[in-house]
Design an enzyme around this catalytic site. Structure first.
Site, PDB file in Angstrom:
ATOM      1  N   ASP A   6       0.835  -1.197   0.000  1.00  0.00           N
ATOM      2  CA  ASP A   6       0.000   0.000   0.000  1.00  0.00           C
ATOM      3  C   ASP A   6       0.869   1.246   0.000  1.00  0.00           C
ATOM      4  OD1 ASP A   6      -2.044   1.825   0.271  1.00  0.00           O
ATOM      5  OD2 ASP A   6      -2.476   1.352   2.358  1.00  0.00           O
TER       6      ASP A   6
ATOM      7  N   ASP B  44      -2.397   6.408  -5.574  1.00  0.00           N
ATOM      8  CA  ASP B  44      -2.586   5.497  -4.447  1.00  0.00           C
ATOM      9  C   ASP B  44      -2.845   4.089  -4.962  1.00  0.00           C
ATOM     10  OD1 ASP B  44      -3.003   4.567  -1.826  1.00  0.00           O
ATOM     11  OD2 ASP B  44      -5.143   4.928  -1.965  1.00  0.00           O
TER      12      ASP B  44
END
Length: 478
Positions: free
Chosen positions: A153, A356
């Site tokens: 992430d 992201d």
């Protein structure tokens, strides 16, 4: 001559039957076949298969890991939890975006401090929960090494995994839960160490201290209310057979809740000093790259360190106010079918933009999304519409079609970098009867724009922190 006639006849029959298909599948106009502003593709190319197809590109690189979608046939995760639907993924993606917006705006309310593990900790959460990100890799932890499947992430910093004895709660995971007592290289960080204090800025929660052992206690909570609480420690991390990181700082979770797709935890690739990228800076020079696979039935790669990247276009990172962990970028404009959307230059700069890996669907300012949607719908007017799917409001029933044409969508970033999205980065396919435009609107034009992971599919995305730039290239997984 007979061979030539036979070959000609074969070609004639092929094109004759292909032309018949247009009456019920796809009307192949001259503009469709000649225009550079349309993608012409077989619908089946957007659908996952029942078997896994591996990428070979990442395996050729040092410091490279295979990237797998956690809900596809390549993951082989079997955590006993109910099947996750597209609506689940999209609805919960909405919660992640809310969290990112509030985190950047510093509007998180309530007391998020972490108490001692010996006493009360974060409350248990119920309902359908999902952790950050859709993709995971396998790394080794401890001595002897234990392989763990971890979500990666770019929107968070702390790396953590579930640990025995699971003093409060552990969710079901594919791999055996890591037992630090069986590792020769594990050690707790004390709560008086300066390493413990940096958890506040990395997790948004003040660290706690065990009254019995004086061990540092971390706590991290994500946008969907899933969380991990446990001991902050150091351990040997094995990235590949040749790349080993000693004294790697990570969270050893004793109280963990959330639907993490059977993965054992998370690798934080954010910009904070505690992130994997910063901890391994001397080895990998603050460079990493990845390619997210085109469908859930194929694989990509996550590679640490520089490489022989070809045909990359670089755009400079930008700074997101009060969001130092995120990777900011400058979106200048968007084109659909080769036509630049009529948007004011300041539209994207007012709220800023980030890239992201954990957000599924790209979020645009409402004004930009309305313009994109209108132009896309014009280019798709010959196809029948389908019901909305969660946050996706522009969907089509393509079940009667074999070949389709869709408008090309390009993003122009700072530095005059134009990135052409692949069809897999434009459409979200729930089924042939529900194929949707894979973009959604923010609540307000001032909210931060998020360039999500669907739009990044098949691209080589290179994060070069040392030189302050982000690279994009086509064909990253092959």
């Amino acid at each position: 001559m007979a061979i030539q006639i036979s070959s000609f006849l074969t070609l004639f029959i092929f094109f004759f039957f292909f032309s018949l298909e247009k009456s019920f599948a796809f009307e192949a106009t001259k503009e469709d076949t000649e225009s550079n502003n349309l993608h012409l593709l077989h619908l089946n190319s957007l659908l996952p298969s029942s078997s896994c197809s591996s990428s070979i590109k990442g395996s050729k690189r040092k410091g490279s890991l295979e990237v797998v979608h956690k809900y596809g046939p390549c993951s082989q995760q079997n955590d006993g939890e109910r099947k996750v639907t597209d609506s689940d993924i999209l609805n919960l993606d909405k919660e992640r975006v809310k969290y990112i917006h509030s985190r950047i705006a510093k509007e998180l309310g309530g007391d998020d401090s972490v108490k001692e593990l010996d006493s009360a900790t974060l409350p248990a959460k119920s309902g359908i929960l999902i952790g950050s990100g859709n993709y995971f890799v396998v790394v080794g932890l401890g001595t002897p090494k234990r392989d763990l499947s971890l979500i990666f992430d770019t929107g968070s910093d702390l790396t953590w995994t579930q640990c025995q004895p699971c003093a409060r709660s552990c969710y079901d995971q594919q791999d055996p839960i890591f037992d630090p007592s069986k590792s020769r290289t594990y050690a707790n960080i004390t709560c008086t160490s300066t390493l413990c204090t940096q958890l506040s800025s990395a997790t948004g929660n003040d660290p706690g201290c065990s009254s019995a052992t004086k061990a540092c206690i971390y706590g991290i909570q994500y946008g969907d209310q899933s969380f991990s609480v446990g001991y902050f420690g150091r351990e040997r991390l094995t990235v590949t057979t040749t790349d080993v990181i000693d004294n790697f700082l990570f969270g050893c979770g004793q109280n963990n809740q959330g639907l993490f797709g059977g993965s054992a935890g998370l690798i934080g690739l954010g910009r904070h000093p505690i992130s994997f990228v910063q901890q391994t800076a001397s080895k990998y020079n603050k460079i990493f790259s990845y390619c997210l696979p085109s469908t859930s039935s194929s694989t990509g790669h996550l590679t640490f360190g520089g490489g022989a990247y070809r045909k990359l276009l670089y755009t400079p990172f930008t700074t997101i106010s009060r969001g130092s962990s995120f990777y900011g970028l400058d979106i200048v404009s968007i084109t659909v079918s080769g036509v630049k959307l009529s948007l004011t230059p300041s539209l994207f700069s007012s709220g800023g933009a980030i890239i992201d890996s954990g957000t599924v669907i790209t979020r645009l300012p409402p004004t930009a999304y309305a313009a994109l949607r209108s132009s896309f719908r014009q280019g798709m007017s010959k196809y029948p519409s389908a019901p909305e799917l969660s946050i996706l409001d522009t969907c089509y029933d393509l079940s009667a079609y074999t070949v389709i044409s869709i408008p090309k969508v390009n993003f122009v970033f700072g530095g005059s970098v134009t990135v052409e999205l692949q069809p897999q980065g434009i459409l979200y396919v729930a089924s042939k009867k529900q194929v949707c435009l894979a973009f959604a609107a923010n609540g307000d034009d001032s909210d931060v724009t998020i360039f999500g992971n669907v739009q990044q599919r098949t691209l080589e995305v290179v994060y070069d922190l040392g030189n302050g730039k982000l690279g994009f290239g086509a064909g990253g997984c092959k």
